[in-house]
Enzyme design. Sequence first.
Site, PDB file in Angstrom:
ATOM      1  N   ASP A 195       0.755  -1.259   0.033  1.00  0.00           N
ATOM      2  CA  ASP A 195      -0.056  -0.469  -0.328  1.00  0.00           C
ATOM      3  C   ASP A 195       0.809   1.336  -0.218  1.00  0.00           C
ATOM      4  O   ASP A 195       0.603   2.292  -0.053  1.00  0.00           O
ATOM      5  CB  ASP A 195      -1.179   0.129   0.971  1.00  0.00           C
ATOM      6  CG  ASP A 195       0.023   0.141   2.463  1.00  0.00           C
ATOM      7  OD1 ASP A 195       0.898  -0.306   2.462  1.00  0.00           O
ATOM      8  OD2 ASP A 195      -0.913  -0.134   3.484  1.00  0.00           O
ATOM      9  N   GLU A 211      -1.040  -5.088   8.680  1.00  0.00           N
ATOM     10  CA  GLU A 211      -0.799  -4.782   9.329  1.00  0.00           C
ATOM     11  C   GLU A 211      -1.546  -4.847  10.698  1.00  0.00           C
ATOM     12  O   GLU A 211      -2.872  -5.316  11.175  1.00  0.00           O
ATOM     13  CB  GLU A 211      -1.113  -3.436   9.502  1.00  0.00           C
ATOM     14  CG  GLU A 211       0.605  -3.331   8.504  1.00  0.00           C
ATOM     15  CD  GLU A 211       0.650  -1.493   7.847  1.00  0.00           C
ATOM     16  OE1 GLU A 211      -0.064  -0.620   8.506  1.00  0.00           O
ATOM     17  OE2 GLU A 211       0.887  -1.454   6.590  1.00  0.00           O
ATOM     18  N   GLU A 269       9.024  -4.680  10.236  1.00  0.00           N
ATOM     19  CA  GLU A 269       9.426  -2.854   9.430  1.00  0.00           C
ATOM     20  C   GLU A 269       9.783  -1.812  10.947  1.00  0.00           C
ATOM     21  O   GLU A 269       9.281  -2.145  12.006  1.00  0.00           O
ATOM     22  CB  GLU A 269       8.680  -1.782   9.561  1.00  0.00           C
ATOM     23  CG  GLU A 269       8.465  -1.437   8.825  1.00  0.00           C
ATOM     24  CD  GLU A 269       7.702  -0.743   7.471  1.00  0.00           C
ATOM     25  OE1 GLU A 269       6.753  -1.419   7.329  1.00  0.00           O
ATOM     26  OE2 GLU A 269       7.491   1.016   7.303  1.00  0.00           O
TER      27      GLU A 269
HETATM   28  O1  KIV Z   1       3.662  -0.880   1.757  1.00  0.00           O
HETATM   29  C1  KIV Z   1       4.511  -1.288   1.446  1.00  0.00           C
HETATM   30  O2  KIV Z   1       5.735  -1.340   0.920  1.00  0.00           O
HETATM   31  C2  KIV Z   1       5.060  -2.425   2.441  1.00  0.00           C
HETATM   32  C3  KIV Z   1       6.383  -2.644   2.977  1.00  0.00           C
HETATM   33  C4  KIV Z   1       7.682  -2.037   2.994  1.00  0.00           C
HETATM   34  C5  KIV Z   1       6.889  -4.026   3.912  1.00  0.00           C
HETATM   35  O3  KIV Z   1       4.257  -2.429   3.051  1.00  0.00           O
END
Ligand code: KIV
Length: 271
Positions: free
Chosen positions: A51, A122, A189
């Site tokens: 996202d 998430e 992250e």
């Molecule tokens: O949205 C994204 O690109 C992510 C990565 C940074 C893991 O969640």
Amino acid sequence: MSVNKEIKRITTHTVQKLKDAGEKISMLTAYDYSFAKLFDEAGMEIILVGDSASNVMAGNETTLPITLDQMIYHATSVVKGTHRALVIVDLPFGTYQGDSLQALKSTVRIMKETGAHGIKIEGGEEIIESVKRIISAGVPVMGHLGLTPQSIYKFGTYNVRAKEDAEAEKLIRDARLLEEAGCFAIVLEKIPAELGEKVSKMLHIPTIGIGAGPGCDGQVLVMHDLLGINHEFHPRFLRKYLNLYDEITNAVRQYISDVKSKDFPNAQEQY
Ligand code: KIV
């Protein structure tokens, strides 16, 4: 011999085998057909339709505005560009937090309309019922802990997470819950490298780090950062493999100059 060379389409089982064999897992974001094809042909194992498309494709300040329809548009193009990579799609903000049925319905749309191979979501304990329901419908789920950008307004900053004991302990609990619920991998992250290594050793399933240190079982980057398209973003964890900002700027300036000077098109570049 590398496990990587023995496979056709990468599956969640392949990813587990890579961890079991001690081979690190590569993951990169993509949002369109052409880059997905390039990354797939280069041997990328997992392509994430993140996202982060909200930031790098749509120009939004956060990941919150992107819609399910927009994620489906990006993911459909990415899937068409791949033959080998495992394609995982982020569930965007507001499409799963309601309840597990909402999360399942959003997932079903992604799986039916894009042809992707799984979703990323998430959070930990607070979304665990949704994770279980999606997995019981047969869809692979990748977790995402640590800095979870959809909660940016709760955190207030994009600083490193889980530096304090209480937050680190919650992250460890959440990682265990996600593994028990059946997640096939977890993105970690922006957390201390020591914690990234501890969680990776503790879990049977692979962890994929972004700013979470070398102890993670794999690494992920946003393609625009890796390629140096974005020249305003310099977090410590980022390694830029190209400076496409300068390369593209120079190429485009040269094109403008060639058009103005009537050098382009020349005698060979016409019918
Ligand atoms: O949205 C994204 O690109 C992510 C990565 C940074 C893991 O969640």
